[in-house]
Structure formats: C-alpha cells, structure tokens
Design a protein around this motif. Structure first.
Motif, mmCIF file in Angstrom:
data_model
loop_
_atom_site.group_PDB
_atom_site.id
_atom_site.type_symbol
_atom_site.label_atom_id
_atom_site.label_comp_id
_atom_site.label_asym_id
_atom_site.label_seq_id
_atom_site.Cartn_x
_atom_site.Cartn_y
_atom_site.Cartn_z
ATOM 1 N N GLY A 18 0.829 -1.189 0.000
ATOM 2 C CA GLY A 18 0.000 0.000 0.000
ATOM 3 C C GLY A 18 0.866 1.243 0.000
ATOM 4 N N PHE A 19 0.333 2.347 0.494
ATOM 5 C CA PHE A 19 1.088 3.592 0.505
ATOM 6 C C PHE A 19 2.381 3.470 1.317
ATOM 7 C CE2 PHE A 19 -2.655 5.956 -1.083
ATOM 8 C CZ PHE A 19 -2.013 6.862 -1.916
ATOM 9 N N GLY A 20 2.332 2.746 2.442
ATOM 10 C CA GLY A 20 3.521 2.608 3.268
ATOM 11 C C GLY A 20 4.643 1.887 2.549
ATOM 12 N N GLY A 21 4.337 0.742 1.971
ATOM 13 C CA GLY A 21 5.346 -0.027 1.256
ATOM 14 C C GLY A 21 5.893 0.720 0.058
ATOM 15 N N TYR A 22 4.999 1.381 -0.684
ATOM 16 C CA TYR A 22 5.428 2.096 -1.888
ATOM 17 C C TYR A 22 6.206 3.367 -1.543
ATOM 18 C CZ TYR A 22 3.042 -0.803 -5.331
ATOM 19 O OH TYR A 22 2.677 -1.831 -6.160
ATOM 20 N N THR A 23 5.968 3.918 -0.350
ATOM 21 C CA THR A 23 6.755 5.070 0.092
ATOM 22 C C THR A 23 8.184 4.664 0.433
ATOM 23 O OG1 THR A 23 4.852 6.324 0.932
ATOM 24 C CG2 THR A 23 6.992 6.810 1.925
ATOM 25 N N MET A 24 8.334 3.542 1.130
ATOM 26 C CA MET A 24 9.654 3.167 1.638
ATOM 27 C C MET A 24 10.517 2.439 0.615
ATOM 28 S SD MET A 24 9.842 4.580 4.503
ATOM 29 C CE MET A 24 11.525 4.006 4.688
ATOM 30 N N LEU A 25 9.931 1.672 -0.293
ATOM 31 C CA LEU A 25 10.740 0.867 -1.208
ATOM 32 C C LEU A 25 11.722 1.711 -2.022
ATOM 33 C CD1 LEU A 25 11.588 -1.722 -2.572
ATOM 34 C CD2 LEU A 25 9.489 -1.678 -3.919
ATOM 35 N N PRO A 26 11.285 2.760 -2.726
ATOM 36 C CA PRO A 26 12.270 3.543 -3.496
ATOM 37 C C PRO A 26 13.277 4.269 -2.622
ATOM 38 C CG PRO A 26 10.089 4.557 -3.601
ATOM 39 C CD PRO A 26 9.917 3.227 -2.953
ATOM 40 N N LYS A 27 12.876 4.690 -1.430
ATOM 41 C CA LYS A 27 13.808 5.386 -0.545
ATOM 42 C C LYS A 27 14.931 4.456 -0.082
ATOM 43 C CE LYS A 27 10.374 8.653 1.305
ATOM 44 N NZ LYS A 27 10.960 9.826 0.648
ATOM 45 N N LEU A 28 14.565 3.248 0.302
ATOM 46 C CA LEU A 28 15.569 2.302 0.781
ATOM 47 C C LEU A 28 16.446 1.798 -0.354
ATOM 48 C CD1 LEU A 28 13.310 0.356 3.308
ATOM 49 C CD2 LEU A 28 15.051 2.073 3.835
ATOM 50 N N ARG A 29 15.875 1.667 -1.529
ATOM 51 C CA ARG A 29 16.672 1.307 -2.708
ATOM 52 C C ARG A 29 17.785 2.328 -2.944
ATOM 53 N NH1 ARG A 29 12.651 0.278 -7.700
ATOM 54 N NH2 ARG A 29 12.158 -1.929 -7.470
ATOM 55 N N LYS A 30 17.430 3.609 -2.840
ATOM 56 C CA LYS A 30 18.400 4.673 -3.097
ATOM 57 C C LYS A 30 19.549 4.640 -2.099
ATOM 58 C CE LYS A 30 15.125 7.821 -5.327
ATOM 59 N NZ LYS A 30 14.362 9.102 -5.220
ATOM 60 N N ARG A 40 0.187 -10.004 0.813
ATOM 61 C CA ARG A 40 -0.639 -11.219 0.858
ATOM 62 C C ARG A 40 -1.648 -11.293 -0.278
ATOM 63 N NH1 ARG A 40 -5.195 -10.371 5.594
ATOM 64 N NH2 ARG A 40 -5.554 -8.148 5.248
ATOM 65 N N GLY A 41 -2.042 -10.143 -0.835
ATOM 66 C CA GLY A 41 -2.995 -10.129 -1.943
ATOM 67 C C GLY A 41 -2.316 -10.372 -3.278
ATOM 68 N N SER A 42 -3.127 -10.319 -4.329
ATOM 69 C CA SER A 42 -2.586 -10.541 -5.673
ATOM 70 C C SER A 42 -2.347 -9.240 -6.419
ATOM 71 C CB SER A 42 -3.545 -11.416 -6.490
ATOM 72 O OG SER A 42 -4.811 -10.791 -6.614
ATOM 73 N N GLY A 43 -2.602 -8.105 -5.762
ATOM 74 C CA GLY A 43 -2.388 -6.818 -6.399
ATOM 75 C C GLY A 43 -2.033 -5.755 -5.385
ATOM 76 N N SER A 44 -1.619 -4.590 -5.880
ATOM 77 C CA SER A 44 -1.194 -3.497 -5.014
ATOM 78 C C SER A 44 -2.373 -2.621 -4.630
ATOM 79 C CB SER A 44 -0.130 -2.672 -5.733
ATOM 80 O OG SER A 44 -0.660 -2.137 -6.939
ATOM 81 N N GLY A 45 -2.108 -1.691 -3.731
ATOM 82 C CA GLY A 45 -3.143 -0.740 -3.322
ATOM 83 C C GLY A 45 -3.511 -0.806 -1.866
ATOM 84 N N GLY A 46 -3.057 -1.854 -1.159
ATOM 85 C CA GLY A 46 -3.396 -1.959 0.259
ATOM 86 C C GLY A 46 -4.895 -2.077 0.452
ATOM 87 N N VAL A 47 -5.456 -1.144 1.205
ATOM 88 C CA VAL A 47 -6.886 -1.184 1.496
ATOM 89 C C VAL A 47 -7.718 -1.114 0.219
ATOM 90 C CG1 VAL A 47 -7.113 1.319 1.783
ATOM 91 C CG2 VAL A 47 -8.650 -0.204 3.026
#
Length: 561
Positions: A18-30, A40-47
C-alpha cells in the motif's frame, strides 16, 4: 534453525503493498539496500485492493490523496475529486510501473510470523508458502484497516443467502438489483453501500448502531485540461506544501477563531460556505474550538442537524438519523462523506432499525429477526468495521527479544514510541500505525512525512554503523501518557456510552469506536492516535534524531547479512 537460501536474505522486508510499502521501497533502494515487499494479496493498493464493495471510494480530496512526488503526479490525473477503488488500483499500478517496483514485490506472500534472532541480530520471517526470510530491518506497514471486525451473530451460519463483509467483498460483480438486502453498520463503508444498494434493490433494511453525522461529499468529475493548468501554475505543489503545515495533513486548517466570537449570522454564513465546498471542510476548516468546547460543538451539531432534517421527510427516520440529543460530540467519531445518503434512506423501499432499541436477536435461514419481527433478505452486508490500527499486527506472530509476542506485550494496552516502534522489538518499524497521528490525518500525508524521517534514520544508521535501534520502555511510557494528555484536552473522551445487550448479541456504542478500540470486545480502551496534529508530531520525531537518538537503545557493530 536450518540454512537459509541466499535468495531469501534481504536488508529490509516491507509488509504490504500500500502507501507505506510504496513510500519506503524507493527510498531504501536509493540507500543501496536490498529490499522486498511481501503482499498477501494478488495486487497493489493496500486497502484499495481489498475494499471493492459497491461505492467504495476515498474521502480525502484530490490532490491530497496521492504521492507528492512530481515524477508521479505530473503525468497522472485522477478523473474524480474523490476517486473510487478501481481508479485507485490503476493509480497504484501506474506508480508500480513508473518507479519500477514490481521486481521487488512478491504477491501472494502472506507473513505468518516474524521472530527476532538475537544471535544474528536479524528478523526471521515466515510466510504461509513455507518460506523463511531473514532481514535486518522489518517494516510492518499492515495498515489501520487490515483486520475486519465481525460481531457474533447467533445463527449466522444458518443463513441461506449471501453474506459478505465489506472488507472482503468478492472480486466479481455481486448483483444488487431486485434483491432484498440488509446492511449492518452505518460507518463509511455502510454509507457507501447503502447509497448504491438502495437505488436498485427491491428492499433495503439498514441496521444502525450509531447515527453517522455525514457531511456532503460534493463529488465531481475533474477536467483533465483544468488539472494540467493547475499543475503548471503550481497549485498542486502549493497543496502538497500546505499538507505539511496543517494538523490533519490536508490543504486547509481551522480559521483560528472561536465560535461565539462571530454573530449567529456570521456563523451560519461560514458553515453554509464550508458545506457547499464539501468534503471535510465543515469538520476541519471551521472554528478552532469546535473539538474542545462543548457549547461550540453543540452549535455545530445544531447546524448539521437542521441541514440534514431538510432532507428527511419521515419523522421517525429523522429521529433515528439526526436525534435531537446527539449520542456523542460532533467529530468524536469520524463523520463519513455522503452524496445522497439521506435521500436514499428516505425512499419507501428502505427501512432503518435502531439496534439500541431493537437489537438483533438472531440470523436464521431466511434473514434477520429483532423484537420488531422477521426481515427476510437475500444478501447480508456486514459493514461492521475493523479492529483498527492494531488488528493487522495481531494476525502475525511477532516475537521480540524475550520471545514474547507483540500481542502479549500489548495485552495491557498498546505501548509504542512515537507510533513508529515498540520496546523489545529491535529494528521493527511501521508507518501509519497505532499512536501516530493516523486517525486524525490524511493517510498519504502522514505516511510520506514519516517516510522522510525513516529515510534519514536508516541513512544515519548505515553511516554510523548502528546495528539495532530499539525504543526504551520509559520513552514508550512517556509517549502513552503524552497521547492521553492531549486526548483529554479535547471532547474525544466525553462521548456517551450506551450498551445494548441481548443474550445472543452485544453492541457497545462508544463515541470513538475504533479510535480507541472500544468497538472490539475485550480490547483495552485507550487513545490509539496522536491528536496533536502532524506538524507537532514530526517536530518531536525529528528531535529524537537531533538529540542523538533520545529515547532509543542503540547498538553499534559491524555484522553484515
């Protein structure tokens, strides 16, 4: 512990796409880290992946409900002021592609346990697919609405029709036309389902525990040409900047005046203008004392009630939906946004039952029975809400330094430091979780501002050779007390409590419900969010770093994965 494949070792694991994962992934990559999102789901978007019930849409205005990164917003424009779940899913797919996130996301990856290994100073994470992964930092961004609440309903297993919780609506079309439908609950999801179902179904029966002090949404289509003009003229950037300086992380704030500093005519004019603007303006952008002074709050409720009564013709429905004496202060429960809620409830094919007066006695094969009699239905919609803020954590076997679970640690009440970490759980962090400003803020604002802080934190840990960071117990105790002190300055603790108990069903109506955990039987009732606003919260977070990790246990070392 058996050997772990190299492919299952990362610097950081993020739970949730969701927003949390998508916020942190690019930051930590950098920062040069190896990062994976487990979803756990089959797609993004969280809630917005899970909530696909009829009418599901966000209640925060565009442009505030999105990533504030120009690389994202300059080429993506929402089609509505308040986007629906399908467009939000497309938005996440767009972000995923734009930031090339897919290669570091594993879908159908349900985390069942996370155990701290003190020897390696790493987290061991187990998933339902049988894999185990090791990482240094674990971000449990499970979201505030990850765990639905289903009250005990005697006989529900006997019901021969369809029964769905709004949080787990089937990912296929559910026919509402010409059906007899029951909706239990009138929170945000209940309001949205009722608006859709009432227009097309044969008969709709609404089971209400607490009246929802809904505000007009004023939904509208957005002109893409006009939105591009706003982007070019700096309107979007100004809105994002404003979100950093307001208590709720939205582009507007209260007017700084007290209610009775204005004449009655001036008050009416202000409130009418805010209602016409729509969204949460009436709640958030009105007088500064509405949430602190009972007389001011009463005046706001009186205006709201007079406005709503003009839209409800049936006096009995009016009594239930807009009572003369409110069950709680206005704003002590989150008001929902509506488009034609009261008009739909006024239709002849829609009935409403007050559960405080007529509790559900049983669900049987053909429908629902109360003291008022039997109502036969084809579909039951459970819009009964969530085990908010903490429920998602309880579904994971999280074990810290003493092998005690997080559930055990929180048995006597939630304790976090600044709403981002927990004593006894090194290198475990979360965004938009319990005891942050979560409940009282725009989600993307809170998450992105916390994300900036976490980026600085991890960067410093790497530069200074810090292996683990864990809050001190006294820091968590101070934060819990600070949250309560702030909570008690508002009208939030002053909601009335009325309990309707039947031998087979109990509903506890407290003015804050999931805001303080009182909607979940057996859950400790306590303030679960910081009510002092985003700016003060972020200032306090920054001060912990400026003051050399004040309130944290710091371990340095050279251990590598």
């Amino acid at each position: 512990m058996g050997s772990i494949s190299e492919s299952l070792e990362y610097d950081t694991v993020l739970i949730g796409a969701g927003f949390g994962g998508y916020t942190m992934l690019p930051k930590l990559r950098k920062l040069g880290l190896r990062v994976k999102i487990f979803e756990r789901g089959s797609g993004s978007g969280g809630v917005w992946y899970w909530n696909q019930y009829p009418g599901a849409r966000v209640d925060s205005d565009s442009p505030a409900y999105q990533f504030f990164d120009k690389e994202i917003w300059e080429d993506f424009t929402f089609s509505e002021r308040f986007p629906g779940f399908r467009e939000l899913q497309r938005y996440f797919q767009y972000v995923e592609k734009k930031w090339d996130l897919r290669k570091d996301i594993e879908y159908h990856k349900n985390v069942t346990y996370a155990h701290w290994d003190p020897d390696s100073r790493r987290w061991r994470i187990g998933c339902s697919d049988g894999t185990e992964t090791r990482c240094k930092w674990l971000f449990a961004n499970v979201g505030f609405a990850a765990k639905e609440y289903k009250p005990y309903l005697k006989g529900s297993g006997d019901f021969q029709g369809d029964m769905f919780h709004t949080a787990h609506w089937p990912h296929h079309d559910v026919i509402l036309e010409d059906k007899r439908i029951a909706v239990i609950g009138t929170g945000a999801s209940g309001v949205q389902v009722i608006q859709e179902a009432g227009k097309v179904c044969k008969q709709l029966t609404v089971y209400q525990r607490t009246p929802n002090f809904c505000l007009p949404m004023r939904q509208r289509r957005l002109d893409p040409v006009e939105e591009q003009r706003k982007k070019a003229n700096g309107v979007y950037e100004a809105a994002f900047k404003a979100c950093e300086n307001t208590s709720a992380g939205v582009p507007y704030e209260n007017n700084g005046r007290k209610t009775f500093d204005d004449t009655s005519e001036e008050r009416e004019a202000l409130w009418n203008s805010l209602v016409q603007e729509g969204g949460f303006k009436f709640w958030v952008a009105g007088y500064a004392d509405t949430n602190f002074d009972q007389k001011a709050n009463d005046a706001a409720y009186d205006f709201w009630r007079r406005m709503v009564l003009k839209r409800i013709k049936d006096p009995e429905k009016a009594r239930v939906l807009a009572p003369e004496i409110p069950p709680h202060p206005f704003g002590a429960k989150r008001p929902s946004l509506e488009q034609d809620y009261f008009e739909v409830l006024s239709q002849p094919n829609v009935d409403i039952i007050d559960l405080n007066e007529l509790p559900i006695e049983e669900v049987n094969a053909s429908g629902i029975r109360t003291a008022a009699g039997q109502v036969d239905v084809d579909l039951i919609v459970l819009a009964t809400g969530f085990d908010g803020l903490t429920g998602g954590f309880m579904d994971i076997d999280l074990q810290g330094v003493d092998t005690r679970t997080l559930k055990q640690h929180w048995n006597d009440g939630v304790r976090t430091s600044m709403g981002v970490a927990v004593p006894g759980f090194p290198n475990l962090f979360f965004l938009f979780g319990p005891q942050a400003p979560s409940t009282f803020s725009n989600g993307p604002s809170c998450i992105q501002f916390q994300g900036r802080w976490f980026e600085k934190l991890v960067q410093r840990m790497l530069a200074e050779g810090i292996e683990t960071l864990e809050p001190k117990n006294e820091a968590a105790d101070r934060w819990v007390e600070k949250i309560r002190e702030r909570w008690d300055t508002t009208l939030l603790p002053q909601g009335k409590i009325s309990i309707s108990v039947h031998r087979n069903l109990s509903f506890a109506d407290v003015s804050h419900s999931w805001w303080n955990g009182s909607n979940i039987p057996g859950k400790k009732v306590q303030p679960l969010s910081w009510a002092g606003g985003l700016p003060s919260y972020m200032k306090m977070l920054d001060e912990t770093l400026e003051n050399d990790y004040q309130g944290w246990i710091v371990e340095r070392g050279t251990t590598d994965i």
